[in-house]
Design an enzyme around this catalytic site. Structure first.
Site, PDB file in Angstrom:
ATOM      1  N   ASP A   1     111.321 -60.757  -4.919  1.00 45.15           N
ATOM      2  CA  ASP A   1     110.050 -60.020  -4.901  1.00 45.15           C
ATOM      3  C   ASP A   1     108.887 -60.992  -4.728  1.00 45.15           C
ATOM      4  OD1 ASP A   1     111.651 -57.866  -5.554  1.00 45.15           O
ATOM      5  OD2 ASP A   1     111.135 -57.891  -7.678  1.00 45.15           O
TER       6      ASP A   1
ATOM      7  N   SER B   1     131.220 -53.491 -16.691  1.00 45.40           N
ATOM      8  CA  SER B   1     131.694 -53.855 -15.347  1.00 45.40           C
ATOM      9  C   SER B   1     130.541 -54.146 -14.370  1.00 45.40           C
ATOM     10  CB  SER B   1     132.663 -52.809 -14.772  1.00 45.40           C
ATOM     11  OG  SER B   1     132.184 -51.500 -14.917  1.00 45.40           O
TER      12      SER B   1
END
Length: 345
Positions: free
Chosen positions: A300, A32
């Site tokens: 990043d 999930s």
């Protein structure tokens, strides 16, 4: 040689080893996972790490959001080495040794707090198309202790040497007191403290910690999903990214000598920057979809590029230009990896 001196950029965060695999939708459904998300591993995800290694071709790369950004900034700067300092906690194990070796190869001054109660943290990066779902098992990264590391005289000296500080929001789940000590030092000495919203769950479940640090934040980064979660939690009553940037920029601030700057990315759409009373937009560098390998690390890299110019006291336009360049390089490669030298001027 750049205008930056050794240890002038300081980062503190969760050093993780990325376990990267291109997966199918079945794996996302089984555990999930949303296709494009960052979450902390729960018990139900333990088997995911084993399954990736067993069933898929995995690549291991040194990761952790803040460490990635410091490495990218160092890569953009090139010389001198060790402009970037990094603090974080690892285990005394094989993964820890890999992180140390990769930090050295990236020419950053990584000072890890090493302990043997928990193994080095890892992050499963499940790639589907141009999405990445990140599941972080912090382990050792969660064991960082202010009194055992940050407060030590030789370590604090490295903090004092810096001019620009960057801590991703992810570290708010680990050591708020460490962040506040660094943030207050920056504020009191009129240095630049930068932070990232990092993930919707940080804005939702760690908002009290986030808002304790916010008054010290000079530069706030985030993407459109994080910005939306932040706006909802802060009751900004708007979904417009420019408006969110403006409202975040206007939040209370301790060091009045510096106006806060808010920088929000939107994938391939324009980057939004709010400063003073104005909001500017910057178009992202185009990329042919067939050249796009994996967006893991793009955020990043964006921050790393931005910091590389910020620490050299370049203009904000130049910071954004470098940020877009770095992100554009990273998305053409697996993980947060980069060629030997940048082609940026």
């Amino acid at each position: 040689m750049s205008a930056a001196s050794p240890n002038s950029l300081f980062g503190m965060g969760n050093p993780l080893l990325d376990i990267i695999a291109v997966v199918d939708k079945d794996i996302l459904d089984k555990y999930s996972l949303k296709p494009n998300d960052q979450i902390l591993a729960e018990d139900k995800h333990k088997a995911l790490f084993e399954e990736l290694v067993k069933k898929f071709k995995v690549e291991y790369h040194a990761g952790g959001a803040t460490q990635n950004s410091i490495k990218i900034a160092q890569w953009m700067i090139q010389e001198p080495h060790n402009v970037g300092t990094f603090f974080g906690c690892i285990g005394k194990d094989k993964f820890g040794e890999i992180l140390k070796q990769k930090a050295e190869e990236a020419h950053i001054d990584a000072n890890y707090y090493e302990q043997d109660e928990e193994p080095t943290g890892s992050c499963a990066a499940c790639i589907t198309g141009d999405n990445r779902s990140l599941v972080a098992n912090l382990a050792a990264a969660n064991c960082y202790k202010k009194d055992k590391h940050l407060d030590l005289e030789e370590n604090w000296k490295l903090v004092e040497k810096a001019k620009v500080y960057y801590i991703a929001g992810f570290f708010l789940t680990v050591s708020l007191e460490s962040i506040l000590k660094v943030a207050k030092h920056a504020s009191e000495n009129n240095k630049l403290f930068c932070m990232n919203l990092s993930a919707p769950f940080i804005c939702q479940f760690f908002k009290d910690n986030l808002m304790q640090v916010m008054p010290y934040v000079d530069v706030l980064f985030g993407n459109e999903t994080e910005a939306a979660a932040f706006a909802k939690e802060q009751d900004f009553k708007t979904k417009d990214v420019k408006e969110i940037a403006k409202k975040a920029q206007a939040l209370p601030k301790v060091n009045k000598k510096r106006q806060r700057i808010v920088v929000l990315t939107q994938g391939k759409d324009d980057t939004v920057m709010a400063l003073n009373d104005k909001v500017e937009t910057f178009p992202v560098m185009k990329i042919d979809p067939k050249d796009l390998v994996d967006t893991n690390g793009a955020g990043d890299a964006f921050v790393g590029g931005f910091l590389s110019e910020l620490v050299q006291e370049k203009s904000l336009d130049m910071c954004v230009k470098a940020a877009h360049y770095s992100a554009n390089v990273i998305i053409r490669r697996v993980g947060c990896t980069f060629p030997e030298k940048p082609d940026f001027n």
